[in-house]
Motif scaffolding. Structure first.
Motif, PDB file in Angstrom:
ATOM      1  N   PRO A  91       0.822  -1.235   0.000  1.00  0.00           N
ATOM      2  CA  PRO A  91       0.000   0.000   0.000  1.00  0.00           C
ATOM      3  C   PRO A  91       0.842   1.267   0.000  1.00  0.00           C
ATOM      4  N   LEU A  92       1.932   1.287   0.767  1.00  0.00           N
ATOM      5  CA  LEU A  92       2.782   2.470   0.794  1.00  0.00           C
ATOM      6  C   LEU A  92       3.442   2.692  -0.559  1.00  0.00           C
ATOM      7  N   THR A  93       3.839   1.605  -1.206  1.00  0.00           N
ATOM      8  CA  THR A  93       4.450   1.725  -2.529  1.00  0.00           C
ATOM      9  C   THR A  93       3.473   2.372  -3.507  1.00  0.00           C
ATOM     10  N   GLY A  94       2.196   2.001  -3.409  1.00  0.00           N
ATOM     11  CA  GLY A  94       1.191   2.601  -4.285  1.00  0.00           C
ATOM     12  C   GLY A  94       1.047   4.092  -4.035  1.00  0.00           C
ATOM     13  N   TYR A  95       1.065   4.507  -2.772  1.00  0.00           N
ATOM     14  CA  TYR A  95       0.942   5.932  -2.478  1.00  0.00           C
ATOM     15  C   TYR A  95       2.165   6.703  -2.988  1.00  0.00           C
ATOM     16  N   VAL A  96       3.344   6.134  -2.845  1.00  0.00           N
ATOM     17  CA  VAL A  96       4.562   6.813  -3.316  1.00  0.00           C
ATOM     18  C   VAL A  96       4.539   6.928  -4.831  1.00  0.00           C
ATOM     19  N   GLU A  97       4.094   5.891  -5.509  1.00  0.00           N
ATOM     20  CA  GLU A  97       3.989   5.969  -6.966  1.00  0.00           C
ATOM     21  C   GLU A  97       3.038   7.089  -7.381  1.00  0.00           C
ATOM     22  N   GLY A  98       1.977   7.254  -6.616  1.00  0.00           N
ATOM     23  CA  GLY A  98       1.061   8.344  -6.923  1.00  0.00           C
ATOM     24  C   GLY A  98       1.702   9.711  -6.702  1.00  0.00           C
ATOM     25  N   LEU A  99       2.513   9.838  -5.650  1.00  0.00           N
ATOM     26  CA  LEU A  99       3.145  11.130  -5.360  1.00  0.00           C
ATOM     27  C   LEU A  99       4.139  11.529  -6.442  1.00  0.00           C
ATOM     28  N   VAL A 100       4.854  10.584  -7.025  1.00  0.00           N
ATOM     29  CA  VAL A 100       5.897  10.935  -7.998  1.00  0.00           C
ATOM     30  C   VAL A 100       5.347  11.016  -9.410  1.00  0.00           C
ATOM     31  N   THR A 101       4.082  10.629  -9.601  1.00  0.00           N
ATOM     32  CA  THR A 101       3.493  10.724 -10.955  1.00  0.00           C
ATOM     33  C   THR A 101       2.391  11.784 -10.980  1.00  0.00           C
ATOM     34  N   ALA A 102       1.225  11.437 -10.472  1.00  0.00           N
ATOM     35  CA  ALA A 102       0.101  12.385 -10.462  1.00  0.00           C
ATOM     36  C   ALA A 102      -0.606  12.265  -9.121  1.00  0.00           C
ATOM     37  N   PRO A 103      -0.147  12.982  -8.104  1.00  0.00           N
ATOM     38  CA  PRO A 103      -0.687  12.799  -6.753  1.00  0.00           C
ATOM     39  C   PRO A 103      -2.129  13.248  -6.639  1.00  0.00           C
TER      40      PRO A 103
END
Length: 957
Positions: A851-863
């Motif tokens: 789950p944390l990996t998914g949130y980080v991916e969102g922050l570095v792409t399109a949060p």
């Protein structure tokens, strides 16, 4: 008024000493006015001897289980009946207490009474006690007690009486063997019934002092004492082990009931911890019976607190003097520490003497091996030198001391680039934690607040780091500094101890010690911060030394102890380098196969199996639980970060010459040792031992060949990566050094005795290359230093206000995001001031952090705001991007709602704070319920194996 003295003799199974005691009574120059004897149920000739010499009217009996105090009270009752017509006891009525194993000198009572006349204020007097039957050794001239319960006499052990202590002085107490006490004082105070056999004198003297009475030691009066109860030679209901238990219990009781009230909580803690330390020390010297008695005495006292409370109430009723006036009579507070220093001094002296004996033995063996005797003129001054010329003289004249002094100086020079403030880190080494207590917490916890949380067991190397770090005053950074900055001299020390055993040659042992000692730096292990390889290099010689005694030629008891000692060293080595267990398994199987072929495997199988199986138990819970948490590949990665960017592909020459990476010395520097190990096979007389070393070389290189061809991953690092194989290469190099040292023993004599041919020039070249190898390597080490990826600096660049918040509440996590859109991003979720040594082994798996990996991916792409809300549920309060922060990431976080900019102290770094309070609601904390049981089993296994491995010690009598 006329002074009246009654001798009160207590007897129990003392027929062997009573004739001499009764003779001493009858020979007194000032005879006692009457004698009362009390026998406590003796089954020997004691009652008959007493009645024959004293008459039936003077002898009285009590039950066999009567305490000493009860026997004295019974004797006083009989005395009261005898003197009832004379009225109550007056100040000139005295009682002279004697044991059935205490023979007074002819003038003992006369000397005591002389002090009574000259010192009217004295109420309790005691003689000088000498050992019986030696008659000259001093036992006591007054006694006191230390804060740890030790009986203090102020005498040296085995000190002879030469009049050096012959002066009257006030003391806390005197021994009941020969005590002269006013009858009124004895009747008023009596002896405590809670002290049936031991400690009566100290307790009585302490209570007498609190009651305002004065106790004086009279050295002119002499009594000879067997100390039958203390030595365990008296037949009694108490078993011999019970004597030691009774002594310790009496000491604890005496301190707790007589000590001041304000110090009672401190005494309870101090005595409890002190007893645990004493028991641990007794276990380490293979005295489990005494350790059990120590703990039994502690339990017997602490589980009956009502006895202590009742005793303190009784003493309050009789006390008229404040405790501070009695304190000067007690042992000084520093006395226990002096005993500790004396103990260390004794150990040092023993080690020095043993080293001298070993040096003489080695010279003798060399002389016998060469068929010559050590001859030569000895000067008259040398003949007149004392046998023990002192530690300094030994060090100055010892080549071993000089070699190791040079290595220590070299280590200081080589570490010049790593001196300064901050923690050692870099490469595969994480910074040390703030305290060794952090390692204890990491090892004992069933759940770790790292990342999204982890229930993985801590790596087994965390426990030895915690233990040794605690011994270094909990300074974890100091332990890491010692391991890396002093790796060379420490490795050389272990190698010297091993080689001097297998070669009996001082020159070859020193050569091999230096050649092995430089391996941590020439291989690049120190420079890359490879904790596992560095510690493994230090431990390997000690493991090899312990394994030497598994050979069938040693006695069975020694082989058994060697097997358990090998298990301890193998477990320690495997804790840092798990592949060492696989290598030990291969070597053990080969050794057993060779022994079976030669029909010499008797007892060897168990000696090999015990360490291998014992290691798995000693490494619980990791050895069982890591399969489920990290996968089988966790047995292939050693202590420290894998650091794949530093792990290069291993070439054939790199493997043969022990070069796993490019941060070490040039490969040609170890060519001389490898060449010497190959040529060593040509020498016939040492070939069997050299072949055993080559078995290890082949096994180590075979393991390297198998593991170097693949890539591996664990659950918390799923990216396949090559293995760092520094330690197996160190093993191969160590075996090569051993082979060369074995063949090099006596090589000069052998080459000189052979007819001239091709062997001489070839041998000279090989010897020269081998001799120069450690010298050149050491020079390179000092010249190049030990810096590289390893450096000293700040443990973390994360702002202090963030780490302080995380330390106060783990839910104030710090999400550190590194990298760029081009190179890729990586992240770590910190819940403390940075990741430290050992933390990497318990990081959550990639699945758990999904789950944390998914949130980080969102922050570095399109949060999206949902990504920020997800961070609060995982306990994230801050986001930090170290310099240089990626422009895209900065823009994303500056624009998304729910995040506000924060303060970043480093130029080029950026920080943000999550506006909503972190809840940690989505974190699942699910500790393993079996973890405490496995930890308890591990602790028990360590204690048992340590006891079985320790030297055999005869029981103290």
């Amino acid at each position: 008024m006329t002074t009246t003295v009654t001798a009160l003799l207590v007897s129990h199974e003392g027929a062997r000493w009573l004739p001499a005691v009764l003779d001493g009574l009858s020979d007194q120059t000032r005879a006692p006015d009457r004698v009362v004897a009390v026998d406590t149920g003796s089954t020997d000739e004691s009652p008959r001897l007493l009645r024959t010499r004293l008459g039936d009217g003077a002898v009285h009996s009590t039950d066999a289980g009567s305490s000493y105090g009860a026997a004295v009270a019974h004797g006083l009752t009989q005395l009261t009946q005898l003197t009832e017509s004379a009225g109550p006891a007056g100040p000139d009525d005295w009682v002279w207490l004697l044991h059935d194993d205490s023979a007074p000198a002819p003038d003992a009572l006369e000397q005591l009474l002389a002090v009574v006349e000259s010192t009217p204020s004295a109420d309790v007097l005691g003689p000088k006690l000498r050992e019986w039957p030696s008659l000259r050794r001093l036992l006591e001239i007054g006694v006191t007690i230390s804060g740890t319960g030790r009986r203090e006499t102020g005498l040296e052990r085995g000190e002879y009486d030469q009049g050096q202590h012959d002066r009257l002085r006030d003391v806390l107490a005197v021994n009941t063997a020969g005590m002269l006490v006013r009858r009124s004082v004895l009747e008023a105070l009596g002896f405590d019934e809670q002290l049936p056999l031991f400690g009566n004198d100290v307790d009585f003297g302490w209570r007498a002092a609190r009651a305002g009475h004065r106790t004086v030691a009279v050295p002119d009066a002499v009594v000879f004492h067997v100390e039958a109860a203390h030595r365990g030679v008296r037949q009694h209901q108490l078993k011999p082990s019970g004597y030691r238990r009774g002594e310790r219990s009496a000491a604890l009781y005496t301190l707790l009931v007589n000590g001041s009230a304000w110090a009672l909580p401190f005494m309870l803690v101090r005595l409890f911890l002190g007893s645990l330390v004493r028991a641990a020390g007794l276990l380490l010297v293979r005295a489990p019976g005494e350790a059990v008695d120590e703990l039994a005495g502690l339990v017997a006292t602490y589980l009956r607190p009502w006895r202590v409370l009742a005793g303190r109430r009784r003493r309050r009723r009789s006390s008229t003097v404040p405790q501070r006036q009695v304190r000067p009579l007690l042992a000084p507070p520093w006395m226990p520490y002096r005993h500790g220093l004396d103990f260390l001094s004794d150990i040092t002296s023993a080690v020095v003497l043993q080293a001298g004996d070993l040096s003489v033995a080695r010279r003798t063996r060399r002389a016998r091996g060469s068929g010559t005797a050590e001859t030569g003129p000895v000067s008259e001054d040398a003949q007149n030198l004392p046998e023990d010329t002192g530690l300094l003289a030994r060090l100055v004249t010892s080549p071993v001391a000089w070699v190791f002094a040079v290595l220590v100086v070299g280590a200081a020079l080589a570490a010049r680039g790593l001196v300064g403030a901050g923690s050692l880190s870099g490469g595969a080494l994480l910074p040390a934690p703030a305290s060794a207590l952090d390692w204890w917490h990491l090892h004992l916890s069933s759940w770790h607040d790292l990342g999204t949380g982890s229930g993985a067991p801590a790596a087994p190397y965390v426990l030895p780091l915690a233990v040794v770090g605690t011994l270094l005053l909990a300074k974890a950074w100091l332990l890491v500094d010692v391991l890396f900055l002093l790796a060379v001299p420490l490795a050389a020390l272990g190698a010297y101890r091993f080689l001097v055993r297998v070669t009996s040659s001082l020159p070859m042992s020193l050569w091999g010690a230096v050649a092995y000692g430089v391996l941590p730096v020439v291989s690049g292990s120190v420079q890359q911060g490879r904790l596992g390889t560095v510690v493994g290099t230090l431990v390997l010689p000690w493991l090899a030394h312990a394994a030497l005694f598994l050979a069938p030629r040693y006695a069975p008891d020694r082989r058994r102890r060697a097997a358990w000692r090998t298990a301890l060293w193998l477990a320690l080595l495997t804790a840092f380098v798990p592949t060492a267990w696989l290598l030990a398994l291969v070597v053990g199987v080969v050794a057993l196969a060779l022994a079976l072929r030669g029909r010499s495997a008797q007892g060897l199988a168990s000696g090999i199996a015990s360490p291998l199986v014992g290691t798995l138990v000693l490494l619980l819970p990791w050895s069982v639980a890591t399969w489920a948490h990290q996968g089988p590949a966790s047995w292939l990665f050693e202590a420290g970060l894998p650091a794949p960017r530093l792990t290069e592909g291993l070439t054939r020459w790199g493997a043969l010459l022990g070069r796993p990476g490019s941060d070490g010395a040039p490969a040609w520097m170890t060519l001389g040792v490898v060449l010497a190990a190959v040529v060593a096979l040509a020498r016939r007389d040492t070939r069997p031992a050299v072949l055993r070393a080559w078995v290890v070389i082949v096994a180590a290189l075979g393991l390297v060949a198998v593991l170097s061809g693949g890539t591996y991953s664990t659950a918390n690092a799923p990216t396949d990566q090559p293995l760092w194989l520094g330690f197996p290469l160190v093993v191969a190099q160590a075996a090569a050094v051993t082979a060369a040292a074995l063949a090099g023993t006596g090589i000069r004599r052998r080459l000189a005795g052979a007819s001239f041919g091709w062997r001489q020039p070839v041998g000279v070249v090989v010897v020269a290359l081998a001799a120069l190898t450690p010298v050149v390597s050491a020079v390179w080490w000092v010249w190049s230093g030990t810096s590289g990826p390893l450096e000293r600096g700040r443990a973390t660049t994360v702002p202090t206000y963030m780490t302080d918040a995380a330390a106060a509440d783990p839910d104030n996590g710090i999400l550190v995001v590194r990298g760029s859109r081009v190179a890729g991003f990586s992240y770590v979720l910190m819940r403390q001031p940075g990741t430290r040594v050992g933390d990497d082994s318990v990081m959550p798996s990639v699945v758990d952090q999904g789950p944390l990996t998914g949130y980080v991916e969102g922050l570095v792409t399109a949060p999206e705001p949902a990504d920020v809300a997800g961070l609060t549920g995982l306990g994230v309060a801050y986001v930090y991007a170290p310099a240089p922060a990626d422009v895209t990431l900065v823009g994303n976080l500056d624009s998304v709602s729910g995040v506000s900019p924060g303060s970043a102290t480093s130029p080029g770094a950026r920080a943000w704070q999550v506006e909503a309070p972190p809840t940690g609601a989505d974190l699942v904390r699910d500790p393993d319920p079996l973890r405490p049981w496995l930890l308890a089993l591990q602790g028990l296994a360590i204690v048992v194996v340590a006891v079985l491995a320790a030297p055999t010690r005869k029981a103290r009598r």
